[in-house]
Design a protein around this motif. Structure first.
Motif, short mmCIF file in Angstrom:
data_model
loop_
_atom_site.label_atom_id
_atom_site.label_comp_id
_atom_site.label_asym_id
_atom_site.label_seq_id
_atom_site.Cartn_x
_atom_site.Cartn_y
_atom_site.Cartn_z
N VAL A 31 0.47 -1.27 0.13
CA VAL A 31 -0.14 0.05 -0.10
C VAL A 31 1.01 1.18 -0.08
O VAL A 31 1.71 1.56 0.92
CB VAL A 31 -0.93 0.00 1.08
CG1 VAL A 31 -1.77 1.29 1.12
CG2 VAL A 31 -1.93 -1.23 1.29
N LEU A 32 0.56 2.24 -1.25
CA LEU A 32 1.52 3.46 -1.30
C LEU A 32 0.64 4.51 -0.54
O LEU A 32 1.50 5.40 -0.11
CB LEU A 32 1.97 3.60 -2.61
CG LEU A 32 2.82 2.47 -3.13
CD1 LEU A 32 2.97 2.76 -4.73
CD2 LEU A 32 4.06 2.38 -2.73
N HIS A 33 -0.65 4.46 -0.95
CA HIS A 33 -1.52 5.63 -0.43
C HIS A 33 -2.81 5.38 -0.54
O HIS A 33 -3.14 4.78 -1.50
CB HIS A 33 -1.18 7.07 -1.28
CG HIS A 33 -1.98 8.06 -0.77
ND1 HIS A 33 -3.18 8.52 -1.64
CD2 HIS A 33 -1.61 8.93 0.04
CE1 HIS A 33 -3.58 9.31 -1.06
NE2 HIS A 33 -2.74 9.84 -0.25
N GLU A 34 -3.66 5.50 0.32
CA GLU A 34 -5.14 5.34 0.31
C GLU A 34 -6.02 6.54 0.83
O GLU A 34 -5.44 7.02 1.58
CB GLU A 34 -5.28 4.29 1.31
CG GLU A 34 -6.84 3.72 1.36
CD GLU A 34 -7.08 2.52 2.43
OE1 GLU A 34 -8.02 1.78 2.04
OE2 GLU A 34 -6.19 2.48 3.49
N ALA A 35 -6.82 6.71 0.06
CA ALA A 35 -7.71 8.07 0.13
C ALA A 35 -9.26 7.75 -0.08
O ALA A 35 -9.58 7.09 -1.03
CB ALA A 35 -7.18 9.07 -0.83
N TYR A 36 -10.03 8.29 0.85
CA TYR A 36 -11.27 8.18 0.43
C TYR A 36 -12.02 9.56 -0.21
O TYR A 36 -11.58 10.60 0.58
CB TYR A 36 -12.21 7.98 1.78
CG TYR A 36 -13.76 8.00 1.44
CD1 TYR A 36 -14.29 6.90 0.73
CD2 TYR A 36 -14.36 8.97 1.90
CE1 TYR A 36 -15.75 6.92 0.55
CE2 TYR A 36 -15.87 8.92 1.57
CZ TYR A 36 -16.48 8.02 0.84
OH TYR A 36 -17.97 7.84 0.59
N ARG A 37 -12.49 9.73 -1.24
CA ARG A 37 -12.89 10.90 -1.93
C ARG A 37 -14.49 10.84 -1.60
O ARG A 37 -15.11 10.30 -2.46
CB ARG A 37 -12.70 10.85 -3.38
CG ARG A 37 -11.15 10.39 -3.45
CD ARG A 37 -10.42 10.35 -4.85
NE ARG A 37 -11.42 9.16 -5.74
CZ ARG A 37 -11.20 8.95 -6.81
NH1 ARG A 37 -10.39 9.81 -7.53
NH2 ARG A 37 -11.88 8.06 -7.39
N SER A 38 -14.84 11.71 -0.65
CA SER A 38 -16.25 11.71 -0.17
C SER A 38 -17.12 12.29 -1.57
O SER A 38 -18.12 12.09 -1.72
CB SER A 38 -16.42 12.61 1.13
OG SER A 38 -15.85 13.94 0.91
N ASP A 39 -16.70 13.47 -2.16
CA ASP A 39 -17.29 13.79 -3.19
C ASP A 39 -17.79 13.01 -4.53
O ASP A 39 -18.64 13.13 -5.30
CB ASP A 39 -16.61 15.14 -4.10
CG ASP A 39 -15.26 14.73 -4.35
OD1 ASP A 39 -14.46 13.85 -3.95
OD2 ASP A 39 -14.74 15.08 -5.60
N ARG A 40 -17.15 11.84 -4.47
CA ARG A 40 -17.36 10.87 -5.46
C ARG A 40 -17.81 9.49 -4.63
O ARG A 40 -17.94 8.46 -5.50
CB ARG A 40 -16.14 10.42 -6.39
CG ARG A 40 -15.59 11.61 -7.15
CD ARG A 40 -14.35 11.49 -7.78
NE ARG A 40 -14.79 10.74 -9.05
CZ ARG A 40 -13.98 10.48 -10.05
NH1 ARG A 40 -12.71 10.59 -10.14
NH2 ARG A 40 -14.52 9.67 -11.38
N ASP A 41 -17.87 9.42 -3.41
CA ASP A 41 -18.11 8.17 -2.68
C ASP A 41 -17.46 7.07 -3.17
O ASP A 41 -17.72 6.03 -3.45
CB ASP A 41 -19.58 7.83 -2.72
CG ASP A 41 -19.83 6.75 -1.97
OD1 ASP A 41 -19.26 6.65 -0.94
OD2 ASP A 41 -21.15 6.08 -2.20
#
Length: 128
Positions: A31-41
Protein backbone atom coordinates in the motif's frame (compact mmCIF):
# COMPACT_ATOMS: atom_id res chain seq x y z
CA UNK A 1 7.82 10.86 -27.55
CA UNK A 2 9.45 7.78 -26.10
CA UNK A 3 7.56 5.69 -23.56
CA UNK A 4 9.86 4.55 -20.76
CA UNK A 5 7.68 2.06 -18.87
CA UNK A 6 4.18 1.36 -17.64
CA UNK A 7 3.44 3.64 -14.69
CA UNK A 8 0.19 2.13 -13.47
CA UNK A 9 -2.85 0.07 -14.29
CA UNK A 10 -6.22 1.19 -12.92
CA UNK A 11 -8.82 -1.30 -11.70
CA UNK A 12 -12.38 -0.52 -10.61
CA UNK A 13 -13.74 -3.04 -8.14
CA UNK A 14 -17.24 -3.84 -6.93
CA UNK A 15 -16.30 -4.47 -3.28
CA UNK A 16 -13.42 -2.32 -2.09
CA UNK A 17 -12.55 -4.21 1.11
CA UNK A 18 -12.65 -7.61 -0.62
CA UNK A 19 -10.41 -6.44 -3.48
CA UNK A 20 -8.05 -4.58 -1.16
CA UNK A 21 -7.58 -7.79 0.85
CA UNK A 22 -7.03 -9.83 -2.34
CA UNK A 23 -4.33 -7.53 -3.74
CA UNK A 24 -2.57 -6.70 -0.45
CA UNK A 25 -2.92 -9.78 1.73
CA UNK A 26 -3.08 -12.54 -0.88
CA UNK A 27 -0.89 -11.14 -3.67
CA UNK A 28 1.28 -9.07 -1.32
CA UNK A 29 1.19 -5.69 -3.07
CA UNK A 30 2.44 -2.77 -0.98
CA UNK A 31 0.00 0.00 0.00
CA UNK A 32 1.53 3.29 -1.16
CA UNK A 33 -1.41 5.61 -0.51
CA UNK A 34 -5.09 5.27 0.33
CA UNK A 35 -7.71 7.99 0.11
CA UNK A 36 -11.46 8.23 0.43
CA UNK A 37 -12.93 10.83 -1.92
CA UNK A 38 -16.24 11.82 -0.34
CA UNK A 39 -17.31 13.91 -3.33
CA UNK A 40 -17.28 10.73 -5.46
CA UNK A 41 -18.11 8.22 -2.68
CA UNK A 42 -14.99 6.46 -3.88
CA UNK A 43 -11.78 4.97 -2.55
CA UNK A 44 -8.48 5.22 -4.41
CA UNK A 45 -5.75 2.85 -3.30
CA UNK A 46 -2.27 3.06 -4.84
CA UNK A 47 -0.51 -0.30 -4.71
CA UNK A 48 3.16 -0.87 -5.42
CA UNK A 49 4.44 -3.84 -7.37
CA UNK A 50 8.09 -3.49 -8.27
CA UNK A 51 8.53 -0.12 -9.94
CA UNK A 52 4.94 -0.10 -11.20
CA UNK A 53 1.65 0.68 -9.52
CA UNK A 54 -1.92 -0.52 -9.55
CA UNK A 55 -4.63 2.00 -8.74
CA UNK A 56 -7.61 0.28 -7.13
CA UNK A 57 -10.81 2.33 -7.30
CA UNK A 58 -14.27 1.83 -5.87
CA UNK A 59 -17.34 3.60 -7.22
CA UNK A 60 -20.99 3.11 -6.31
CA UNK A 61 -22.65 0.61 -8.66
CA UNK A 62 -20.01 0.32 -11.40
CA UNK A 63 -21.31 -1.34 -14.58
CA UNK A 64 -20.03 -4.81 -15.40
CA UNK A 65 -17.45 -5.13 -18.16
CA UNK A 66 -17.37 -8.27 -20.30
CA UNK A 67 -14.05 -10.06 -20.05
CA UNK A 68 -14.64 -13.43 -21.64
CA UNK A 69 -14.62 -15.00 -24.11
CA UNK A 70 -11.98 -12.85 -25.79
CA UNK A 71 -13.92 -9.59 -25.40
CA UNK A 72 -12.43 -6.55 -27.08
CA UNK A 73 -10.29 -4.38 -24.80
CA UNK A 74 -7.80 -5.28 -22.11
CA UNK A 75 -7.43 -9.04 -22.27
CA UNK A 76 -5.63 -9.67 -18.98
CA UNK A 77 -3.03 -8.35 -16.57
CA UNK A 78 0.10 -10.50 -16.17
CA UNK A 79 2.58 -10.64 -13.29
CA UNK A 80 5.95 -12.35 -13.39
CA UNK A 81 6.80 -14.90 -10.69
CA UNK A 82 9.99 -16.83 -10.00
CA UNK A 83 8.39 -20.22 -9.34
CA UNK A 84 5.18 -20.79 -11.30
CA UNK A 85 4.31 -24.07 -9.55
CA UNK A 86 4.71 -22.60 -6.07
CA UNK A 87 2.69 -19.52 -7.05
CA UNK A 88 -0.16 -21.66 -8.39
CA UNK A 89 -0.17 -23.93 -5.32
CA UNK A 90 -0.24 -20.85 -3.07
CA UNK A 91 -3.31 -19.42 -4.81
CA UNK A 92 -5.08 -22.80 -4.83
CA UNK A 93 -4.41 -23.22 -1.09
CA UNK A 94 -6.13 -19.87 -0.54
CA UNK A 95 -9.25 -20.87 -2.48
CA UNK A 96 -8.42 -19.11 -5.76
CA UNK A 97 -9.51 -21.12 -8.79
CA UNK A 98 -6.59 -21.43 -11.22
CA UNK A 99 -6.44 -22.75 -14.74
CA UNK A 100 -3.95 -25.55 -15.47
CA UNK A 101 -0.34 -24.66 -16.19
CA UNK A 102 0.42 -23.99 -19.84
CA UNK A 103 3.64 -23.42 -21.75
CA UNK A 104 4.21 -20.46 -24.04
CA UNK A 105 5.13 -22.06 -27.40
CA UNK A 106 7.37 -19.12 -28.30
CA UNK A 107 9.31 -18.60 -25.07
CA UNK A 108 9.03 -22.02 -23.42
CA UNK A 109 7.94 -20.30 -20.18
CA UNK A 110 5.05 -21.61 -18.11
CA UNK A 111 1.99 -19.57 -17.15
CA UNK A 112 -1.57 -19.85 -15.86
CA UNK A 113 -4.64 -17.69 -15.54
CA UNK A 114 -6.86 -16.91 -12.54
CA UNK A 115 -9.32 -14.15 -11.63
CA UNK A 116 -9.54 -11.40 -9.06
CA UNK A 117 -12.72 -11.05 -6.93
CA UNK A 118 -14.48 -9.23 -9.82
CA UNK A 119 -13.47 -11.82 -12.44
CA UNK A 120 -10.72 -9.64 -13.90
CA UNK A 121 -8.48 -12.09 -15.78
CA UNK A 122 -5.00 -12.23 -14.25
CA UNK A 123 -1.97 -14.25 -15.28
CA UNK A 124 1.14 -15.44 -13.49
CA UNK A 125 4.02 -15.86 -15.94
CA UNK A 126 7.27 -17.66 -15.15
CA UNK A 127 10.09 -15.11 -15.15
CA UNK A 128 13.05 -17.50 -15.29
Amino acid sequence: MIVKEIHHVAIICSNYQRSKKFYTELLGFKVLHEAYRSDRDSYKLDLGIGKQQIELFSFPNPPARPSRPEAMGLRHLAFSVDNITTAREYLLSHGVDCEPLREDPYTGRKFFFFQDPDSLPLEFYEST
